[in-house]
Design a protein around this motif. Structure first.
Motif, PDB file in Angstrom:
ATOM      1  N   VAL A   1       0.834  -1.210   0.000  1.00 54.08           N
ATOM      2  CA  VAL A   1       0.000   0.000   0.000  1.00 54.08           C
ATOM      3  C   VAL A   1       0.863   1.252   0.000  1.00 54.08           C
ATOM      4  N   ASN A   2       1.846   1.305   0.883  1.00 55.83           N
ATOM      5  CA  ASN A   2       2.661   2.517   0.993  1.00 55.83           C
ATOM      6  C   ASN A   2       3.588   2.723  -0.198  1.00 55.83           C
ATOM      7  N   ARG A   3       3.846   1.663  -0.953  1.00 61.08           N
ATOM      8  CA  ARG A   3       4.607   1.842  -2.191  1.00 61.08           C
ATOM      9  C   ARG A   3       3.775   2.585  -3.227  1.00 61.08           C
ATOM     10  N   GLN A   4       2.477   2.645  -3.017  1.00 65.16           N
ATOM     11  CA  GLN A   4       1.595   3.489  -3.839  1.00 65.16           C
ATOM     12  C   GLN A   4       1.357   4.837  -3.173  1.00 65.16           C
ATOM     13  N   ILE A   5       1.098   4.814  -1.863  1.00 70.54           N
ATOM     14  CA  ILE A   5       0.711   6.030  -1.133  1.00 70.54           C
ATOM     15  C   ILE A   5       1.824   7.077  -1.154  1.00 70.54           C
ATOM     16  N   ILE A   6       3.070   6.679  -0.877  1.00 69.49           N
ATOM     17  CA  ILE A   6       4.160   7.659  -0.771  1.00 69.49           C
ATOM     18  C   ILE A   6       4.411   8.384  -2.089  1.00 69.49           C
ATOM     19  N   PRO A   7       4.589   7.686  -3.232  1.00 67.95           N
ATOM     20  CA  PRO A   7       4.773   8.430  -4.490  1.00 67.95           C
ATOM     21  C   PRO A   7       3.536   9.219  -4.886  1.00 67.95           C
ATOM     22  N   ALA A   8       2.361   8.716  -4.512  1.00 64.93           N
ATOM     23  CA  ALA A   8       1.135   9.468  -4.816  1.00 64.93           C
ATOM     24  C   ALA A   8       1.131  10.792  -4.048  1.00 64.93           C
ATOM     25  N   MET A   9       1.515  10.757  -2.769  1.00 66.23           N
ATOM     26  CA  MET A   9       1.589  11.984  -1.973  1.00 66.23           C
ATOM     27  C   MET A   9       2.639  12.938  -2.535  1.00 66.23           C
ATOM     28  N   HIS A  10       3.781  12.405  -2.937  1.00 68.11           N
ATOM     29  CA  HIS A  10       4.823  13.251  -3.530  1.00 68.11           C
ATOM     30  C   HIS A  10       4.289  13.962  -4.769  1.00 68.11           C
ATOM     31  N   HIS A  11       3.585  13.220  -5.606  1.00 73.47           N
ATOM     32  CA  HIS A  11       3.071  13.818  -6.839  1.00 73.47           C
ATOM     33  C   HIS A  11       1.998  14.870  -6.541  1.00 73.47           C
ATOM     34  N   ILE A  12       1.102  14.558  -5.615  1.00 72.37           N
ATOM     35  CA  ILE A  12       0.019  15.485  -5.282  1.00 72.37           C
ATOM     36  C   ILE A  12       0.590  16.820  -4.809  1.00 72.37           C
ATOM     37  N   PHE A  13       1.504  16.783  -3.852  1.00 73.28           N
ATOM     38  CA  PHE A  13       2.032  18.035  -3.297  1.00 73.28           C
ATOM     39  C   PHE A  13       2.949  18.747  -4.289  1.00 73.28           C
ATOM     40  N   ALA A  14       3.675  17.990  -5.118  1.00 72.55           N
ATOM     41  CA  ALA A  14       4.512  18.627  -6.135  1.00 72.55           C
ATOM     42  C   ALA A  14       3.654  19.363  -7.157  1.00 72.55           C
ATOM     43  N   GLU A  15       2.572  18.745  -7.575  1.00 76.46           N
ATOM     44  CA  GLU A  15       1.683  19.377  -8.558  1.00 76.46           C
ATOM     45  C   GLU A  15       0.977  20.591  -7.964  1.00 76.46           C
ATOM     46  N   LEU A  16       0.444  20.447  -6.748  1.00 78.30           N
ATOM     47  CA  LEU A  16      -0.319  21.540  -6.143  1.00 78.30           C
ATOM     48  C   LEU A  16       0.580  22.701  -5.725  1.00 78.30           C
ATOM     49  N   SER A  17       1.881  22.454  -5.513  1.00 77.91           N
ATOM     50  CA  SER A  17       2.801  23.543  -5.170  1.00 77.91           C
ATOM     51  C   SER A  17       2.997  24.508  -6.346  1.00 77.91           C
ATOM     52  N   LYS A  18       2.616  24.091  -7.548  1.00 77.89           N
ATOM     53  CA  LYS A  18       2.723  24.941  -8.734  1.00 77.89           C
ATOM     54  C   LYS A  18       1.612  25.994  -8.775  1.00 77.89           C
ATOM     55  N   HIS A  19       0.590  25.811  -7.938  1.00 76.63           N
ATOM     56  CA  HIS A  19      -0.560  26.717  -7.927  1.00 76.63           C
ATOM     57  C   HIS A  19      -0.461  27.687  -6.751  1.00 76.63           C
ATOM     58  N   GLN A  20      -1.102  28.820  -6.896  1.00 77.46           N
ATOM     59  CA  GLN A  20      -1.154  29.801  -5.821  1.00 77.46           C
ATOM     60  C   GLN A  20      -1.922  29.228  -4.625  1.00 77.46           C
ATOM     61  N   PRO A  21      -1.598  29.687  -3.385  1.00 73.30           N
ATOM     62  CA  PRO A  21      -2.223  29.117  -2.181  1.00 73.30           C
ATOM     63  C   PRO A  21      -3.751  29.086  -2.216  1.00 73.30           C
ATOM     64  N   GLN A  22      -4.384  30.111  -2.797  1.00 74.91           N
ATOM     65  CA  GLN A  22      -5.850  30.151  -2.812  1.00 74.91           C
ATOM     66  C   GLN A  22      -6.445  29.708  -4.146  1.00 74.91           C
ATOM     67  N   ASP A  23      -5.654  29.081  -4.992  1.00 71.61           N
ATOM     68  CA  ASP A  23      -6.163  28.514  -6.234  1.00 71.61           C
ATOM     69  C   ASP A  23      -7.220  27.451  -5.904  1.00 71.61           C
ATOM     70  N   GLY A  24      -8.318  27.461  -6.633  1.00 75.82           N
ATOM     71  CA  GLY A  24      -9.436  26.567  -6.328  1.00 75.82           C
ATOM     72  C   GLY A  24      -9.063  25.095  -6.327  1.00 75.82           C
ATOM     73  N   LYS A  25      -8.276  24.703  -7.307  1.00 71.05           N
ATOM     74  CA  LYS A  25      -7.869  23.298  -7.408  1.00 71.05           C
ATOM     75  C   LYS A  25      -7.030  22.891  -6.200  1.00 71.05           C
ATOM     76  N   ARG A  26      -6.061  23.722  -5.835  1.00 70.73           N
ATOM     77  CA  ARG A  26      -5.188  23.423  -4.687  1.00 70.73           C
ATOM     78  C   ARG A  26      -5.993  23.388  -3.399  1.00 70.73           C
ATOM     79  N   VAL A  27      -6.841  24.372  -3.177  1.00 70.49           N
ATOM     80  CA  VAL A  27      -7.649  24.426  -1.952  1.00 70.49           C
ATOM     81  C   VAL A  27      -8.543  23.196  -1.845  1.00 70.49           C
TER      82      VAL A  27
END
Length: 519
Positions: free
Chosen positions: A264-290
């Motif tokens: 499970v964590n071999r999926q969860i950890i890279p998934a979390m890395h990707h989620i936060f890496a992608e959302l860090s490209k958006h402004q803090p109050q961007d609708g998608k990120r929020v």
């Protein structure tokens, strides 16, 4: 209500009152109003005419009182009468076609029954020679302002002149043609095909993302910048801060599912890395990120099975466009499949939403979902199968589910899915005219897929064409914006043809009764 819409329906042979009522019922939508008038016209208000019962002319022109009462009580018969068909022919056609208005109309046209001399004639009010002016004024005052149902009375100054039989036939054919292109009509004989089911390619995508998401981010800072009140939110029964829980999950995964090297964590950890890496490209109050970060924060207030599903759901939404076109289509069905499974669990497990103080954990929805996902997830095409197999209550959940066969569950869930709903979802997604919007389907792959799997000629049908405007009448918007004119804009007809080719949809199998009736 637009007068142009009323005039157009009047021009098709319907009464002004019918047109106005249909448009009112359908919120001003012309196409749906025409469809309503053709298939199930709203009842007309009753009208009476004060005539001498002994007048032979009235009997000759209008028939008996029983005939008038019959047509007034039958909106389908009234509709055919107002279109110019004789009472006897219209009644016989409706009986012959089991009350089907469209079928009756077609049979009357094919038999050449649409003859103007059979149309009920208007009463001609003769002036009294002794008082011509007074009688004429009374006649003008009592003259109806719109046609009277069943009597053929009309004000010559109100609305366009009555259409000829040929014009009415052409107008009806046009309305029927538009109806054939609607999502409701196209989906009525469709069900989901084999390609709509089967294992998702989530594992392969996870491995790809694991090698590309090496950028480290500050999880706590991102959450506090985007999620209102997150610093006060706690999980694990109030023991741990949500910001710390997600930071730990980002680093080592979900502890209830074992070490960082667990399946499970071999999926969860890279998934979390990707989620936060992608959302860090958006402004803090961007609708998608929020939206995504808020969902993760709230999931931490539930059990880790819910957290795992939410992480993989968000990861799937962010990465589905990296899949093949068929993979994107299949993933776009996951939410509808999950909703069908939720309804199934509600029907079979009445107490599944009670809290842990009243029922055992394996009787709760979160763990029941794991049980069913483990049972049918790969066959049905659900996400989170690996996490479901790691649910610590899985053995007890299987006992709660009982001896349920996977194929029986899948068959019931398929019956609860809706092709019409899916078509509407895809059209809204692909034809969305908002720039930068989050999409289920990558529009860039549509043209190429049709070109490779259908034909060169068919590939150009994925774009809007004014010459095919009736195909788009059921859509909102009905045409792309100028800046999107070179992007795919699918009609329901073209989308259905693509999904049939991909075997995501197929025609329903006809039963023996339907086959016998056709013969």
């Amino acid at each position: 209500m637009e007068a142009a819409s009323v005039d157009m329906l009047i021009g098709m042979g319907f009464l002004c009152t019918q047109a106005e009522r249909a448009l009112q019922l359908e919120g001003g939508n012309l196409q749906r109003a025409a469809d309503l008038l053709l298939t199930n016209p709203p009842p007309l208000e009753s009208h009476t005419v004060d005539v001498d019962a002994d007048d032979d002319d009235v009997t000759r022109n209008f028939g008996t009182d029983a005939g008038l009462t019959e047509s007034a009580g039958d909106p389908k018969l009234s509709c055919l009468l107002e279109m110019g068909f004789s009472h006897s022919a219209a009644k016989e056609a409706l009986q012959r076609n089991a009350g089907d208005l469209e079928a009756a109309m077609e049979s009357l046209i094919e038999q050449g029954q649409h003859s103007q001399h059979e149309r009920p004639q208007a009463i001609v009010m003769e002036e009294d020679p002794e008082e011509p002016e007074e009688i004429s004024d009374v006649a003008r005052q009592e003259s109806p302002t719109e046609p009277v149902p069943g009597l053929g009375l009309s004000d010559n100054t109100a609305g366009p002149a009555a259409s000829s039989p040929t014009e009415q036939t052409d107008q009806l054919d046009s309305a029927k043609l538009i109806k054939e292109f609607t999502v409701a009509h196209l989906s009525s004989n469709l069900t989901f095909g084999p390609a709509a089911f089967g294992k998702l390619r989530r594992d392969a995508i996870t491995q790809i993302q694991e090698t590309t998401c090496s950028k480290s981010v500050n999880v706590k800072q991102m959450l506090e910048a985007s999620v209102r009140g997150v610093s006060k939110m706690t999980g694990e029964r109030g023991i741990k801060q949500v910001t710390q829980m997600l930071t730990d999950c980002y680093k080592v995964g979900l502890f209830m599912h074992g070490p960082a090297t667990s399946p499970v964590n071999r999926q969860i950890i890279p998934a979390m890395h990707h989620i936060f890496a992608e959302l860090s490209k958006h402004q803090p109050q961007d609708g998608k990120r929020v939206s995504h970060l808020t969902a993760l924060a709230h999931a931490c207030q539930d059990c880790q099975q819910v957290q795992a599903r939410e992480i993989m759901r968000i990861f799937g939404d962010l990465t589905s466009q990296n899949d093949t076109f068929e993979g994107q289509l299949k993933y776009s069905l996951v939410r509808q499949k999950e909703a069908a499974l939720d309804r199934y669990i509600s029907r079979r497990h009445a107490n599944c939403d009670l809290d842990h103080t009243r029922v055992n954990p394996w009787q709760q929805r979160a763990h029941l979902i794991s049980g069913y996902v483990a049972l049918i997830g790969d066959e049905f095409g659900l996400d989170g199968v690996t996490a479901a197999h790691s649910d610590r209550f899985l053995s007890q959940v299987r006992g709660e589910i009982g001896r349920t066969r996977a194929r029986d569950v899948v068959a019931e869930l398929k019956q609860d899915m809706c092709a019409k709903e899916w078509l509407q979802t895809l059209l809204a997604d692909i034809n969305n005219q908002t720039s930068g919007s989050e999409r289920l389907i990558n529009r860039d792959c549509i043209f190429k897929w049709v070109q490779e799997n259908m034909s060169e000629e068919a590939s150009y049908l994925v774009f809007y064409d004014e010459d095919r405007s009736p195909e788009f009448e059921d859509l909102d918007p009905k045409a792309p914006l100028e800046e999107n004119r070179y992007q795919p804009f699918l009609s329901p007809k073209v989308l259905v043809e693509m999904l049939l080719k991909a075997t995501m949809l197929e025609e329903k199998q006809e039963g023996p009764n339907k086959k016998r009736r056709k013969q």
